[in-house]
Design a protein around this motif. Structure first.
Motif, PDB file in Angstrom:
ATOM      1  N   HIS A 171     -10.730  15.522  11.182  1.00 43.88           N
ATOM      2  CA  HIS A 171     -10.188  15.602  10.059  1.00 43.88           C
ATOM      3  C   HIS A 171      -9.063  14.565  10.191  1.00 43.88           C
ATOM      4  CE1 HIS A 171      -8.767  16.537   6.066  1.00 43.88           C
ATOM      5  NE2 HIS A 171      -7.700  17.116   6.573  1.00 43.88           N
ATOM      6  N   LEU A 172      -7.968  14.951  10.697  1.00 46.79           N
ATOM      7  CA  LEU A 172      -6.767  14.037  11.056  1.00 46.79           C
ATOM      8  C   LEU A 172      -7.018  13.058  12.108  1.00 46.79           C
ATOM      9  CD1 LEU A 172      -3.729  16.520  10.034  1.00 46.79           C
ATOM     10  CD2 LEU A 172      -4.830  14.520   8.713  1.00 46.79           C
ATOM     11  N   GLY A 173      -8.162  13.322  13.059  1.00 47.69           N
ATOM     12  CA  GLY A 173      -8.357  12.304  14.144  1.00 47.69           C
ATOM     13  C   GLY A 173      -8.520  11.007  13.616  1.00 47.69           C
ATOM     14  N   MET A 174      -9.042  10.735  12.370  1.00 49.12           N
ATOM     15  CA  MET A 174      -9.483   9.546  11.960  1.00 49.12           C
ATOM     16  C   MET A 174      -7.912   8.724  11.867  1.00 49.12           C
ATOM     17  SD  MET A 174     -10.117   9.738   7.831  1.00 49.12           S
ATOM     18  CE  MET A 174     -11.629  10.208   7.865  1.00 49.12           C
ATOM     19  N   LEU A 175      -7.014   9.221  11.893  1.00 45.18           N
ATOM     20  CA  LEU A 175      -5.592   8.517  11.995  1.00 45.18           C
ATOM     21  C   LEU A 175      -5.205   8.143  13.512  1.00 45.18           C
ATOM     22  CD1 LEU A 175      -3.716  10.224   9.048  1.00 45.18           C
ATOM     23  CD2 LEU A 175      -4.598   7.878   9.170  1.00 45.18           C
ATOM     24  N   THR A 176      -5.851   8.475  14.333  1.00 46.85           N
ATOM     25  CA  THR A 176      -5.337   8.502  15.890  1.00 46.85           C
ATOM     26  C   THR A 176      -6.341   7.378  16.496  1.00 46.85           C
ATOM     27  OG1 THR A 176      -6.897  10.128  16.835  1.00 46.85           O
ATOM     28  CG2 THR A 176      -4.672  10.625  15.747  1.00 46.85           C
ATOM     29  N   GLN A 177      -5.845   6.876  17.473  1.00 45.98           N
ATOM     30  CA  GLN A 177      -6.780   5.613  18.215  1.00 45.98           C
ATOM     31  C   GLN A 177      -7.983   6.626  19.050  1.00 45.98           C
ATOM     32  OE1 GLN A 177      -6.765   2.881  18.420  1.00 45.98           O
ATOM     33  NE2 GLN A 177      -4.753   2.270  17.401  1.00 45.98           N
ATOM     34  N   PRO A 178      -8.947   5.851  19.261  1.00 50.59           N
ATOM     35  CA  PRO A 178      -9.301   4.619  18.576  1.00 50.59           C
ATOM     36  C   PRO A 178      -9.982   4.439  17.360  1.00 50.59           C
ATOM     37  CG  PRO A 178     -11.049   5.406  20.161  1.00 50.59           C
ATOM     38  CD  PRO A 178     -10.024   6.455  19.894  1.00 50.59           C
ATOM     39  N   LEU A 232       0.987  -1.412  -0.052  1.00 50.94           N
ATOM     40  CA  LEU A 232      -0.013  -0.133   0.024  1.00 50.94           C
ATOM     41  C   LEU A 232       0.966   1.168   0.094  1.00 50.94           C
ATOM     42  CD1 LEU A 232      -2.668   1.279   0.454  1.00 50.94           C
ATOM     43  CD2 LEU A 232      -2.381   1.337   2.721  1.00 50.94           C
ATOM     44  N   PHE A 233       0.664   2.112  -0.941  1.00 48.68           N
ATOM     45  CA  PHE A 233       1.462   3.500  -0.877  1.00 48.68           C
ATOM     46  C   PHE A 233       0.779   4.458  -0.454  1.00 48.68           C
ATOM     47  CE2 PHE A 233       3.317   0.655  -4.219  1.00 48.68           C
ATOM     48  CZ  PHE A 233       4.780   0.910  -3.947  1.00 48.68           C
ATOM     49  N   PHE A 234       1.222   5.091   0.583  1.00 50.11           N
ATOM     50  CA  PHE A 234       0.483   6.266   1.347  1.00 50.11           C
ATOM     51  C   PHE A 234       0.877   7.429   1.136  1.00 50.11           C
ATOM     52  CE2 PHE A 234      -1.053   8.619   5.018  1.00 50.11           C
ATOM     53  CZ  PHE A 234      -2.151   8.251   5.185  1.00 50.11           C
ATOM     54  N   VAL A 235       0.204   8.485   0.544  1.00 52.06           N
ATOM     55  CA  VAL A 235       0.544   9.834   0.504  1.00 52.06           C
ATOM     56  C   VAL A 235       0.189  10.725   1.547  1.00 52.06           C
ATOM     57  CG1 VAL A 235       0.689  11.659  -1.428  1.00 52.06           C
ATOM     58  CG2 VAL A 235       0.298   9.333  -2.204  1.00 52.06           C
ATOM     59  N   HIS A 236       1.153  11.247   2.117  1.00 50.56           N
ATOM     60  CA  HIS A 236       0.901  12.158   3.234  1.00 50.56           C
ATOM     61  C   HIS A 236       1.330  13.621   2.696  1.00 50.56           C
ATOM     62  CE1 HIS A 236       0.258  13.402   7.390  1.00 50.56           C
ATOM     63  NE2 HIS A 236      -0.078  12.347   7.661  1.00 50.56           N
ATOM     64  N   VAL A 237       0.732  14.785   3.649  1.00 48.35           N
ATOM     65  CA  VAL A 237       1.075  15.690   3.326  1.00 48.35           C
ATOM     66  C   VAL A 237       1.712  16.701   3.902  1.00 48.35           C
ATOM     67  CG1 VAL A 237      -1.316  16.039   2.606  1.00 48.35           C
ATOM     68  CG2 VAL A 237      -1.115  16.353   4.875  1.00 48.35           C
ATOM     69  N   LEU A 238       2.420  16.357   5.182  1.00 51.09           N
ATOM     70  CA  LEU A 238       3.126  17.333   5.927  1.00 51.09           C
ATOM     71  C   LEU A 238       4.552  16.591   6.370  1.00 51.09           C
ATOM     72  CD1 LEU A 238       0.190  18.416   8.541  1.00 51.09           C
ATOM     73  CD2 LEU A 238       1.137  19.662   6.561  1.00 51.09           C
ATOM     74  N   GLY A 239       4.797  15.448   6.036  1.00 48.29           N
ATOM     75  CA  GLY A 239       6.094  14.957   6.387  1.00 48.29           C
ATOM     76  C   GLY A 239       6.043  14.536   7.681  1.00 48.29           C
ATOM     77  N   HIS A 240       6.800  14.936   8.679  1.00 48.85           N
ATOM     78  CA  HIS A 240       6.732  14.493  10.280  1.00 48.85           C
ATOM     79  C   HIS A 240       7.024  13.096  10.386  1.00 48.85           C
ATOM     80  CE1 HIS A 240       5.045  18.258  11.779  1.00 48.85           C
ATOM     81  NE2 HIS A 240       4.118  18.243  11.002  1.00 48.85           N
ATOM     82  N   ALA A 241       8.060  12.600   9.262  1.00 40.59           N
ATOM     83  CA  ALA A 241       8.506  11.365   9.430  1.00 40.59           C
ATOM     84  C   ALA A 241       7.467  10.294   9.273  1.00 40.59           C
ATOM     85  CB  ALA A 241       9.564  11.093  10.623  1.00 40.59           C
ATOM     86  N   PHE A 242       6.161  10.612   8.828  1.00 38.85           N
ATOM     87  CA  PHE A 242       4.881   9.746   8.645  1.00 38.85           C
ATOM     88  C   PHE A 242       4.696   9.444   9.828  1.00 38.85           C
ATOM     89  CE2 PHE A 242       6.671   9.733   4.462  1.00 38.85           C
ATOM     90  CZ  PHE A 242       5.469   9.633   3.538  1.00 38.85           C
ATOM     91  N   SER A 243       4.624  10.349  10.983  1.00 32.82           N
ATOM     92  CA  SER A 243       3.976   9.898  12.350  1.00 32.82           C
ATOM     93  C   SER A 243       2.693   9.927  12.266  1.00 32.82           C
ATOM     94  CB  SER A 243       4.758  10.776  13.312  1.00 32.82           C
ATOM     95  OG  SER A 243       4.257  12.328  13.086  1.00 32.82           O
ATOM     96  N   PHE A 244       1.988  10.512  11.587  1.00 30.36           N
ATOM     97  CA  PHE A 244       0.599  10.624  11.621  1.00 30.36           C
ATOM     98  C   PHE A 244      -0.165   9.306  11.079  1.00 30.36           C
ATOM     99  CE2 PHE A 244       0.985  15.482  10.733  1.00 30.36           C
ATOM    100  CZ  PHE A 244       0.552  15.746  11.824  1.00 30.36           C
ATOM    101  N   CYS A 245       0.644   8.684  10.176  1.00 26.88           N
ATOM    102  CA  CYS A 245      -0.115   7.525   9.751  1.00 26.88           C
ATOM    103  C   CYS A 245       0.533   6.121  10.181  1.00 26.88           C
ATOM    104  CB  CYS A 245       0.137   7.327   8.207  1.00 26.88           C
ATOM    105  SG  CYS A 245       1.686   7.180   7.471  1.00 26.88           S
ATOM    106  N   ARG A 246       1.384   6.349  11.081  1.00 29.86           N
ATOM    107  CA  ARG A 246       2.048   4.952  11.863  1.00 29.86           C
ATOM    108  C   ARG A 246       1.127   4.384  12.753  1.00 29.86           C
ATOM    109  NH1 ARG A 246       7.216   4.235  10.896  1.00 29.86           N
ATOM    110  NH2 ARG A 246       8.202   5.929   9.862  1.00 29.86           N
ATOM    111  N   PRO A 247       0.240   4.796  13.532  1.00 30.72           N
ATOM    112  CA  PRO A 247      -0.911   4.240  14.082  1.00 30.72           C
ATOM    113  C   PRO A 247      -1.872   3.477  12.882  1.00 30.72           C
ATOM    114  CG  PRO A 247      -0.902   6.044  14.896  1.00 30.72           C
ATOM    115  CD  PRO A 247      -0.099   6.361  13.711  1.00 30.72           C
ATOM    116  N   LEU A 248      -2.034   3.655  11.804  1.00 31.41           N
ATOM    117  CA  LEU A 248      -3.024   3.019  10.857  1.00 31.41           C
ATOM    118  C   LEU A 248      -2.065   1.917  10.291  1.00 31.41           C
ATOM    119  CD1 LEU A 248      -4.957   2.758   8.750  1.00 31.41           C
ATOM    120  CD2 LEU A 248      -3.926   4.243   7.061  1.00 31.41           C
TER     121      LEU A 248
END
Length: 549
Positions: free
Chosen positions: A506-513, A273-289
């Protein structure tokens, strides 16, 4: 925490009302005010139990642990009782207890204590069991099998009397030891940063407990000890001692490797799966996913924030998509491809799918995470506002007026943010002209400003493609803006548009739970090892999907 009912099967705090609720705690006015609250849903008061439960479809309540035992480890808020409840489902575990410990290394870790049923389970068996059911960051790092729990005089578990368990990483078997001089020097640095006595040549830095903060420290230690500069993208692409040693020894410039690709999880042989992010941050936003998708699913991140300055792509959606496709095909030369993008990243993922289909390639999955297309937001005229106010007041009651006031405050805050955005834009231009390095806050602002500028010049072209649209359910109530239920994608999708509502921001869907809802639906569409849907991966949806016209 917003004092709203949560959807079925989503965990929340249990509140109890009715005539059976007591008046309060004797001589404890502070505790009474905290636990006995006004009932926002009717008359009387509610008692906050502190129990974290989920309402099951059959009407039963599933106990998930205590809210007051929640801990924060590596930036994630974790409920140890929920982990213990999953561990007790193991056939060899009679009872389990999970607690945080800060005496096992340089960072706080989770430790699991279990009472065996008949045959005592091994630590490896418990880890494998938990990894199939929980995200990686919720899997304890230490395990201890006991005959009985130590108890206090009143019969509760005496947590202070629990023995110090051995870290799993300290007792693991090292199959391949570092062999070359560079590998041995890197391994020594890793041991100091991670607090370990041994590190295998092919063990991932992140599997051993490393995270983004420790990664920064590791890069600094390598530069101080070896005089070699290692960037975070390099470490993410080569997260093992052997892999990083090869990169440093061959001295291959980063430009020769995929410039925008970061390996988030290697997985197995199933399509990535190739995930396109928008802000960098070492992809920390999408690591829970990534964790919730399971350790077998390969995931790669695509972001221009990892490119060197002289390689930056023109800030247009089509140009970004072309650069991502070029680098993606170095990882996966031909389709079918699986793409996902959040916010503005979804716009780029859509354009990637369009360009790939024009090349004759198949795009198996295109997932847009709360991405709004042009036309997805409609400004409501003044003449229509009164009708909308009356209709919502009639259907939602007095609570609508409260939300309207909050919405008005939010709009005033937004206007202030627009002014701040203008001031920051001038500040950013000045910094870029002088060539000075940007602060973390300005880097984040620059990314948002670039996304906004690229989005403003892009008009999607219709494509014959099935699309998964994950839509946030939590939005600020502003009556002057009306959101299209399809977020504006209807005119552009000539295939099937499947919409999933996620109970989050908005970006909360990438956080627990909430990310568990997102991952559960996405996992059911991802290809398994044989190329079809992953066997056994589809779970009953927590929020129903629906088809667009």
């Amino acid at each position: 925490r917003f004092m709203r009912p949560v959807p079925e099967e989503m965990p929340g705090e249990l509140l109890i009302g009715g005539s059976g609720v007591a008046r309060g705690y004797l001589n404890r006015a502070d505790l009474t005010a905290e636990k006995f609250i006004a009932n926002p849903f009717g008359e009387g008061r509610l008692y906050r139990t502190g129990d974290r439960v989920a309402w099951l479809p059959d009407g039963n309540l599933a106990f998930k642990g205590r809210i007051d035992f929640q801990v924060k480890i590596r930036g994630f808020r974790i409920e140890p009782g929920e982990i213990a409840a999953v561990l007790e489902q193991h056939s060899c575990v009679r009872e389990a207890l999970v607690i945080p410990r800060d005496d096992l290394g340089p960072q706080k870790v989770l430790a699991a204590y279990v009472l065996a049923a008949e045959t005592a389970p091994t630590a490896a068996e418990m880890v494998a069991f938990l990894k199939e059911r929980l995200p990686d960051y919720m899997v304890p790092s230490a395990y201890e099998v006991l005959t009985e729990f130590p108890l206090t005089p009143n019969g509760k578990v005496d947590r202070r009397a629990l023995p110090v368990p051995a870290l799993l990483s300290a007792s693991r078997q090292i199959t391949e030891v570092p062999s070359t001089p560079m590998e041995r020097r890197l391994a020594t640095i890793w041991q100091g940063v991670l607090g370990l006595t041994q590190v295998g040549a092919n063990e991932s830095f992140f599997d051993l407990g490393g995270h983004s903060l420790l990664a920064v420290r590791l890069c600094a230690e390598i530069e101080a000890s070896l005089g070699l500069k290692v960037s975070l993208p390099t470490l993410f692409k080569s997260p093992t001692v052997a892999g990083l040693a090869r990169t440093l020894e061959t001295d291959v410039p980063e430009e020769e490797s995929p410039a925008t690709v970061v390996t988030l999880q290697t997985g197995d042989t199933r399509p990535p799966l190739f995930f396109v992010h928008v802000l960098g941050h070492a992809f920390s936003f999408c690591r829970p996913l990534v964790s919730c998708l399971g350790r077998h699913q390969p995931v790669y991140g695509l972001s221009v924030h990892f490119m060197s300055g002289d390689m930056q792509v023109e800030n247009r959606v089509a140009s970004l998509a072309s650069a991502y496709i070029r680098d993606m095909r170095l990882i996966q030369p031909e389709g079918p491809y699986q793409l996902a993008g959040v916010s503005f990243g979804g716009m780029v993922a859509y354009e990637m799918a369009r360009q790939l289909r024009a090349m004759g390639e198949e795009v198996r999955i295109l997932a847009l995470l709360d991405t709004v297309a042009p036309g997805g937001v409609r400004i409501v005229h003044v003449s229509d506002r009164l009708t909308i106010h009356l209709r919502k007041l009639r259907t939602e009651g007095p609570g609508y007026l409260v939300r309207k006031v909050r919405g008005r405050i939010h709009r005033l805050q937004r206007r202030l943010q627009v002014f701040r955005f203008w001031v920051k834009s001038l500040y950013l231009k000045l910094y870029r002209k002088t060539g000075r390095p940007l602060s973390a806050e300005l880097r984040d602002f620059a990314a948002r400003a670039d996304n906004k500028a690229a989005d403003a010049t892009y008009t999607p072209e219709p494509i014959r493609q099935d699309v998964l649209l994950f839509k946030s359910m939590e939005r600020t109530p502003e009556v002057s803006v009306e959101l299209d239920p399809q977020l504006g994608w209807g005119p552009f999708i000539e295939g099937q548009l499947t919409i999933y509502d996620v109970p989050s921001t908005h970006l909360g869907m990438l956080t627990q739970p909430y990310v568990q809802v997102l991952a559960g639906q996405l996992r059911s569409h991802l290809a398994g090892p044989s190329g079809g849907p992953e066997p056994g991966s589809h779970s009953p949806p927590l929020v129903e999907g629906r088809q667009g016209p």
